[in-house]
Enzyme design. Structure first.
Site, PDB file in Angstrom:
ATOM      1  N   ARG A  75      16.151  31.955  38.657  1.00  0.00           N
ATOM      2  CA  ARG A  75      15.750  31.881  37.248  1.00  0.00           C
ATOM      3  C   ARG A  75      14.400  31.192  37.077  1.00  0.00           C
ATOM      4  O   ARG A  75      13.703  31.393  36.082  1.00  0.00           O
ATOM      5  CB  ARG A  75      16.837  31.150  36.447  1.00  0.00           C
ATOM      6  CG  ARG A  75      16.745  31.424  34.953  1.00  0.00           C
ATOM      7  CD  ARG A  75      17.917  30.843  34.180  1.00  0.00           C
ATOM      8  NE  ARG A  75      18.090  29.445  34.434  1.00  0.00           N
ATOM      9  CZ  ARG A  75      19.178  28.875  34.950  1.00  0.00           C
ATOM     10  NH1 ARG A  75      20.210  29.607  35.283  1.00  0.00           N
ATOM     11  NH2 ARG A  75      19.242  27.579  35.155  1.00  0.00           N
ATOM     12  N   TYR A 129       2.868  39.544  12.447  1.00  0.00           N
ATOM     13  CA  TYR A 129       3.780  40.592  12.909  1.00  0.00           C
ATOM     14  C   TYR A 129       5.166  40.335  12.313  1.00  0.00           C
ATOM     15  O   TYR A 129       5.665  39.196  12.332  1.00  0.00           O
ATOM     16  CB  TYR A 129       3.797  40.490  14.440  1.00  0.00           C
ATOM     17  CG  TYR A 129       4.710  41.415  15.171  1.00  0.00           C
ATOM     18  CD1 TYR A 129       4.629  42.795  14.999  1.00  0.00           C
ATOM     19  CD2 TYR A 129       5.628  40.924  16.090  1.00  0.00           C
ATOM     20  CE1 TYR A 129       5.453  43.648  15.709  1.00  0.00           C
ATOM     21  CE2 TYR A 129       6.456  41.768  16.815  1.00  0.00           C
ATOM     22  CZ  TYR A 129       6.363  43.133  16.608  1.00  0.00           C
ATOM     23  OH  TYR A 129       7.180  43.961  17.316  1.00  0.00           O
ATOM     24  N   ASP A 200      -1.233  34.570  18.284  1.00  0.00           N
ATOM     25  CA  ASP A 200      -0.814  35.840  18.868  1.00  0.00           C
ATOM     26  C   ASP A 200      -2.103  36.599  19.188  1.00  0.00           C
ATOM     27  O   ASP A 200      -2.775  37.130  18.305  1.00  0.00           O
ATOM     28  CB  ASP A 200       0.068  36.606  17.869  1.00  0.00           C
ATOM     29  CG  ASP A 200       0.627  37.893  18.465  1.00  0.00           C
ATOM     30  OD1 ASP A 200      -0.010  38.448  19.378  1.00  0.00           O
ATOM     31  OD2 ASP A 200       1.687  38.347  18.000  1.00  0.00           O
TER      32      ASP A 200
HETATM   33  C1  LIG Z   1       1.018  41.701  17.380  1.00  0.00           C
HETATM   34  C2  LIG Z   1       2.297  41.754  18.124  1.00  0.00           C
HETATM   35  N1  LIG Z   1       2.798  40.617  18.621  1.00  0.00           N
HETATM   36  C3  LIG Z   1       3.957  40.585  19.292  1.00  0.00           C
HETATM   37  C4  LIG Z   1       4.674  41.732  19.486  1.00  0.00           C
HETATM   38  C5  LIG Z   1       6.002  41.636  20.170  1.00  0.00           C
HETATM   39  O1  LIG Z   1       5.956  42.088  21.445  1.00  0.00           O
HETATM   40  P1  LIG Z   1       7.226  42.701  22.190  1.00  0.00           P
HETATM   41  O2  LIG Z   1       7.423  44.070  21.606  1.00  0.00           O
HETATM   42  O3  LIG Z   1       6.819  42.680  23.608  1.00  0.00           O
HETATM   43  O4  LIG Z   1       8.389  41.819  21.893  1.00  0.00           O
HETATM   44  C6  LIG Z   1       4.195  42.955  19.027  1.00  0.00           C
HETATM   45  C7  LIG Z   1       4.952  44.203  19.258  1.00  0.00           C
HETATM   46  O5  LIG Z   1       4.686  45.239  18.696  1.00  0.00           O
HETATM   47  C8  LIG Z   1       2.989  42.964  18.300  1.00  0.00           C
HETATM   48  O6  LIG Z   1       2.481  44.096  17.775  1.00  0.00           O
END
Ligand SMILES: Cc1ncc(COP(=O)(O)O)c(C=O)c1O
Length: 407
Positions: A75, A129, A200
């Site tokens: 892990r 998001y 992000d």
């Molecule tokens: C801007 C953004 N952040 C995070 C994510 C989440 O990623 P994951 O789909 O790998 O969980 C996405 C997924 O579409 C996204 O568009």
């Protein structure tokens, strides 16, 4: 090839080598772990749950220290996962470590959980998001964390903070509406108040936007997108510096976060071609965005590298390139836009982005806003421009516009 190249060593947390390298070079060389795996270009898939120790003393030694690079139990990862984590750290100047997660959403959740507690206030950009918002409005709320949304283009940052503010989640550009934020200014204001900044950074990755250099504390990626690049793996990462490394790592371990060595291998393989893919996405997407601006059915195009995109000046100052994801407003209503999307032959209809293939879908930011309403006439359509020939993609979009006009 000299053996030294194969043995290019990283430190435990993947600190950059002494010689400065450009991002394209780093994406090729970062994360090679010579000592454990020999002089190979690719760290092999190292599948294992159980490590056997020579004796009790070795067992005890293996447990101590709690750091990667020492096999302990599956892990905690193996050389395949450590290699990828180190590579992502090396790609982000100023970083001291990276944790990997089974999805981008898991990365966002664990990063926030590592810095928040009941009673805290989390600030979140209003263009975040949707699953980030639902994490905040659901799970975090239940655990006593209050989330306050703010305009991604706010300039008076002092209005944002209160005594209970502990973290701020940024997303720049937003992945539906593409506002670019003044990340250095927001981070500076947050730092003065000891507020943790999380970004992000999935759209640009560290390849086009080195987040920690801009003042961000935790750079989050959905590696599912451009890092993997081939639409076949779900993965997330959080890269941070010393101040937050221990708690990030402990939280991931306490929550049992782990990724498979097979997935880590595929993500590392994707990373090796990141630079050529990013440049190809950039060139083609920009060409198509400019073409779209000239189409009679298009009311607006939201692409950070175009001057009229909100926050374009920040993109120009802070980023070294743009990627394949942007959106535009089709003048038609939802039904007409659906005819347009359905008529596309080269663009798949599907979530996600960052892979080699083009995708299109109608998106509805009006459903995911708290303080800055989205009320533009027409229908917003998001495009991911893949690696197909640009002329073919333009022709496909052209025939789809014509089909939608006919209904
Ligand atoms: C801007 C953004 N952040 C995070 C994510 C989440 O990623 P994951 O789909 O790998 O969980 C996405 C997924 O579409 C996204 O568009």
């Amino acid at each position: 090839m000299g053996i030294r190249q194969g043995y290019s060593q990283s430190t435990r947390c993947g600190l950059s080598s002494e010689k400065p390298q450009k991002p394209a070079t780093k994406s090729v060389t970062a994360g090679r772990r010579g000592a454990l795996t020999g002089p190979v270009v690719n760290v092999p898939v190292w599948r294992a749950s159980t490590h056997l120790y020579e004796n009790v003393a070795a067992l005890e030694a293996g447990k101590s220290g709690n750091h990667d690079g020492r096999f302990f139990y599956g892990r905690r990862g193996s050389p395949t996962q450590w290699s990828l984590a180190e590579a992502l750290t090396e790609m982000e100047p100023g970083a001291d470590g990276t944790m990997l997660y089974p999805s981008g959403v898991a990365a966002i959740a664990c990063a926030l959980l590592s810095v928040l507690k009941a009673g805290d206030v989390l600030l979140m950009t209003d263009n975040a998001y949707d699953p980030s918002r639902s994490l905040a409005d659901g799970f975090l709320k239940r655990f006593g964390v209050e989330t306050r949304y703010f305009d991604p283009l706010i300039t008076d940052y002092d209005l944002l903070f209160c005594d209970r503010t502990k973290a701020i989640l940024l997303e720049s550009p937003g992945s539906l509406t593409f506002e670019v934020q003044d990340i250095p200014a927001i981070c500076l204001a947050a730092k003065k108040r000891n507020v943790v900044t999380l970004l992000d950074n999935t759209w640009a990755t560290s390849y086009f936007h080195t987040a920690l250099e801009k003042g961000v504390d935790m750079a989050i990626l959905s590696c599912t997108k451009y890092i993997v690049g081939h639409s076949d793996v779900m993965m997330g990462s959080v890269t941070t510096h010393k101040k937050y490394w221990t708690r990030l790592r402990q939280t991931a371990q306490q929550l049992g976060q782990t990724v498979s060595p097979d997935d880590a291998y595929l993500a590392s393989r994707g990373l090796r071609t990141l630079s050529v893919r990013m440049k190809a996405h950039e060139t083609s997407a920009l060409q198509i965005a400019k073409w779209l601006q000239r189409q009679p059915d298009v009311a607006a195009v939201f692409h950070p590298a175009l001057p009229d995109c909100p926050g374009h000046a920040f993109w120009k100052r802070d980023f070294t390139g743009s990627t394949g994801l942007f959106s535009f407003v089709h003048k038609g209503d939802a039904a007409t836009a659906a005819v347009f999307v359905d008529a596309l032959e080269l663009f798949g209809i599907g979530y996600s982005w960052g892979g080699f293939e083009s995708l299109a879908l109608p998106v509805h930011p009006e459903k995911y806003r708290s303080v800055v309403p989205w009320n533009k006439a027409g229908t917003l359509i998001r495009l991911q421009i893949g690696l197909e020939d640009t002329d073919d993609l333009v022709a496909d979009l052209g025939q789809a516009f014509a089909r939608a006009r006919d209904v």
